[in-house]
Write an enzyme that holds these catalytic residues in place. Structure first.
Site, mmCIF file in Angstrom:
data_model
loop_
_atom_site.group_PDB
_atom_site.id
_atom_site.type_symbol
_atom_site.label_atom_id
_atom_site.label_comp_id
_atom_site.label_asym_id
_atom_site.label_seq_id
_atom_site.Cartn_x
_atom_site.Cartn_y
_atom_site.Cartn_z
ATOM 1 N N CYS A 16 9.825 5.032 -1.286
ATOM 2 C CA CYS A 16 9.726 4.447 -2.635
ATOM 3 C C CYS A 16 8.368 4.637 -3.284
ATOM 4 C CB CYS A 16 10.064 2.965 -2.567
ATOM 5 S SG CYS A 16 11.662 2.670 -1.812
HETATM 6 C C1 UGA Z 1 8.916 -1.256 -1.449
HETATM 7 C C2 UGA Z 1 8.737 -2.589 -2.197
HETATM 8 O O1 UGA Z 1 7.993 -3.522 -1.408
HETATM 9 C C3 UGA Z 1 10.092 -3.204 -2.545
HETATM 10 O O2 UGA Z 1 9.900 -4.364 -3.339
HETATM 11 C C4 UGA Z 1 10.902 -2.154 -3.335
HETATM 12 O O3 UGA Z 1 12.188 -2.656 -3.666
HETATM 13 C C5 UGA Z 1 11.051 -0.911 -2.485
HETATM 14 O O4 UGA Z 1 9.737 -0.382 -2.205
HETATM 15 C C6 UGA Z 1 11.848 0.109 -3.253
HETATM 16 O O5 UGA Z 1 11.382 0.597 -4.279
HETATM 17 O O6 UGA Z 1 12.997 0.378 -2.882
HETATM 18 P P1 UGA Z 1 9.319 -0.597 1.092
HETATM 19 O O7 UGA Z 1 8.991 0.803 0.678
HETATM 20 O O8 UGA Z 1 10.503 -0.822 1.931
HETATM 21 O O9 UGA Z 1 9.532 -1.544 -0.200
HETATM 22 O O10 UGA Z 1 8.090 -1.174 1.900
HETATM 23 P P2 UGA Z 1 6.783 -2.067 1.727
HETATM 24 O O11 UGA Z 1 6.858 -3.163 2.703
HETATM 25 O O12 UGA Z 1 6.503 -2.447 0.336
HETATM 26 O O13 UGA Z 1 5.682 -1.060 2.230
HETATM 27 C C7 UGA Z 1 5.453 0.168 1.545
HETATM 28 C C8 UGA Z 1 4.314 0.912 2.184
HETATM 29 O O14 UGA Z 1 3.097 0.236 1.964
HETATM 30 C C9 UGA Z 1 4.425 1.058 3.696
HETATM 31 O O15 UGA Z 1 4.027 2.348 4.082
HETATM 32 C C10 UGA Z 1 3.479 0.028 4.238
HETATM 33 O O16 UGA Z 1 2.967 0.364 5.498
HETATM 34 C C11 UGA Z 1 2.412 0.107 3.184
HETATM 35 N N1 UGA Z 1 1.610 -1.104 3.141
HETATM 36 C C12 UGA Z 1 2.190 -2.298 2.852
HETATM 37 C C13 UGA Z 1 0.269 -0.984 3.365
HETATM 38 O O17 UGA Z 1 -0.270 0.109 3.592
HETATM 39 N N2 UGA Z 1 -0.487 -2.105 3.320
HETATM 40 C C14 UGA Z 1 0.035 -3.311 3.026
HETATM 41 O O18 UGA Z 1 -0.719 -4.285 2.968
HETATM 42 C C15 UGA Z 1 1.422 -3.418 2.794
#
Ligand code: UGA
Length: 443
Positions: A279
């Site tokens: 995403c």
């Molecule tokens: C993300 C959004 O959080 C959802 O709200 C959205 O619906 C979704 O995309 C989408 O568009 O379908 P997701 O990709 O499943 O969800 O995962 P996240 O938990 O948001 O993490 C995204 C990335 O950011 C991961 O690689 C994670 O490791 C990274 N991340 C997250 C960080 O590097 N640091 C953080 O503090 C949090």
């Protein structure tokens, strides 16, 4: 209601199965006949906590069925949800699946007369719902918007790893409908979820809301990483301490008499090897390209991508600083999924890290609790050893790189202790004081 879900990727499958669990009759359509067969046997082709059990249950009671026949699926249905992929090609969003499925829908809707709503759930650029999907439906079917055809954009806000839970306990449901009748039908579809904030808006507002939400979260990550990278150059400072101080601002973590509130956003104010997944990287790239096309540049988001594109390289830099020449060194890579709780490796920083370490001549061994088979397919041909457990091979390694913060990796604090193994913590997940040779982003 009878609901058709077009596309059984993460979004389509979770949406379809959860709607069936809410009591609707769901028909999921996918061109992949093998996948259809797997779904009809009650098994989920993807790893998503809680999904298998719900799928199995709803297939058994007949509320969820998969098919490749779009025509049979759509006849007699109230709502068709478009959940096909919108990948990025050469920096721009590829809408070919959206167009194909809209054309097919139009030819079926031509044959039936009841009010039918077409609901776009795929993430699409501003204007797509009305100008692409709406236009195709209006040209190819005899239906009239607002009379016997409803159109809406209803973005998903599910995060992988918690998607079922997110669906069942939504924080908001955004419905960008072209008319009130459509809004009423789509909000009815969710009504069993109980009290939830509905946003009744236009399709274009719904489309931009989705991009804005993801862009905001990704910006927070790159912001934290930029501060981390500054700290590592300044010296004698740890970004974790800096961010702890930033988070204590009462406008971020409100201070109430009964204690502080810790919003989930605070986990994004944390340094690491950058974001991945299907995403954030795709959506932000698509929005930046769209902004440039319409002469509304997005320099902040461009910088968000640039910081992220370089962030994974820091792990290789730290390894080289600690070990010198990497050729012949044994390096253990812990965590392959783009984040914990999923087997999804799409755009995972681990892919670049493994490729770069391999190119440097290192001997690689990798572990992940659930994503090994996906990485084997992705890096087919690279001589990487994969291990189902990590607590045996780590002792033979010159260095360990933690890429995904799976909870079990906390054990490293006891296992490695004062051994002469370099630990590069790509998520600032481990207690740095537990290791003799610790390197982390932002120190
Ligand atoms: C993300 C959004 O959080 C959802 O709200 C959205 O619906 C979704 O995309 C989408 O568009 O379908 P997701 O990709 O499943 O969800 O995962 P996240 O938990 O948001 O993490 C995204 C990335 O950011 C991961 O690689 C994670 O490791 C990274 N991340 C997250 C960080 O590097 N640091 C953080 O503090 C949090």
């Amino acid at each position: 209601m009878k609901i058709v879900v077009l596309g059984t990727g993460y979004v389509g499958l979770v949406t379809g199965v959860c709607l069936a669990e809410l009591g609707h009759h769901v028909v999921a359509v996918d061109v992949d006949v093998e996948k259809v067969a797997v779904l009809n046997s009650g098994k989920s082709p993807i790893y998503e906590p809680g999904l298998d059990a719900l799928l199995d249950k709803n297939v058994s009671v007949g509320r969820f069925v998969a098919t490749s026949d779009l025509e049979i699926a759509v006849i007699g249905a109230d709502i068709s949800i478009i959940a096909v992929g919108t990948p990025t090609r050469e920096g721009h969003i590829d809408l070919s699946s959206i167009r194909d499925v809209s054309t097919q829908l139009a030819s079926v809707l031509h044959q039936c007369s009841d009010f039918h709503v077409v609901c776009v759930k795929s993430t699409v650029l501003p204007g797509t719902t009305e100008n692409v999907v709406g236009t195709i439906l209006a040209h190819a079917s005899t239906r009239q918007l607002g009379i016997d055809l409803g159109l809406c954009m209803n973005p998903e806000f599910l995060a992988e790893g918690t998607a079922v839970q997110d669906f069942m306990n939504p924080d908001r449901i955004v419905i960008g409908a072209t008319d009130q009748k459509t809004f009423d039908l789509v909000s009815d579809m969710y009504s069993i979820l109980g009290r939830v904030d509905f946003v009744n808006t236009s399709p274009v507002t719904a489309e931009i809301s989705k991009y804005a939400a993801n862009s905001f979260l990704a910006t927070t990550i790159s912001f934290s990483n930029e501060i981390a990278n500054l700290c590592s150059v300044v010296g004698d400072v740890d970004v974790v301490d800096v961010m702890a101080a930033v988070r204590l601002d009462r406008r971020l973590t409100p201070l109430l008499p009964e204690g502080r509130i810790w919003p989930g956003l605070m986990s994004f104010l944390h340094p690491g090897v950058g974001f991945g997944g299907s995403c954030f990287p795709k959506d932000i790239r698509a929005l930046v390209a769209f902004g440039s096309d319409i002469k509304s540049p997005m320099p902040i988001l461009q910088a968000v991508l640039e910081t992220n594109d370089n962030q994974w390289l820091l792990t290789v830099k730290m390894l080289t600083e600690e070990l010198g020449e990497l050729r012949g060194k044994k390096i253990g890579v812990l965590g392959l999924a783009f984040k914990p709780g999923t087997s999804d490796i799409r755009m995972s920083p681990s892919i670049n890290i493994l490729r770069e370490l391999w190119a440097s001549g290192a001997n690689l061994i990798a572990h992940d609790p659930v994503a090994i088979s996906n990485m084997k397919l992705e890096l087919d041909g690279l001589p990487i050893e994969y291990s189902e457990t990590f607590n045996d091979f780590i002792f033979d390694c010159d260095a360990i790189v933690l890429v995904t913060a799976w909870p079990e990796y906390k054990e490293l604090e006891n296992l490695i202790c004062d051994r002469n193994i370099v630990v590069v913590d790509g998520r600032r997940f481990l207690d740095k004081d537990c290791f003799a040779r610790y390197r982390g982003i932002g120190i």
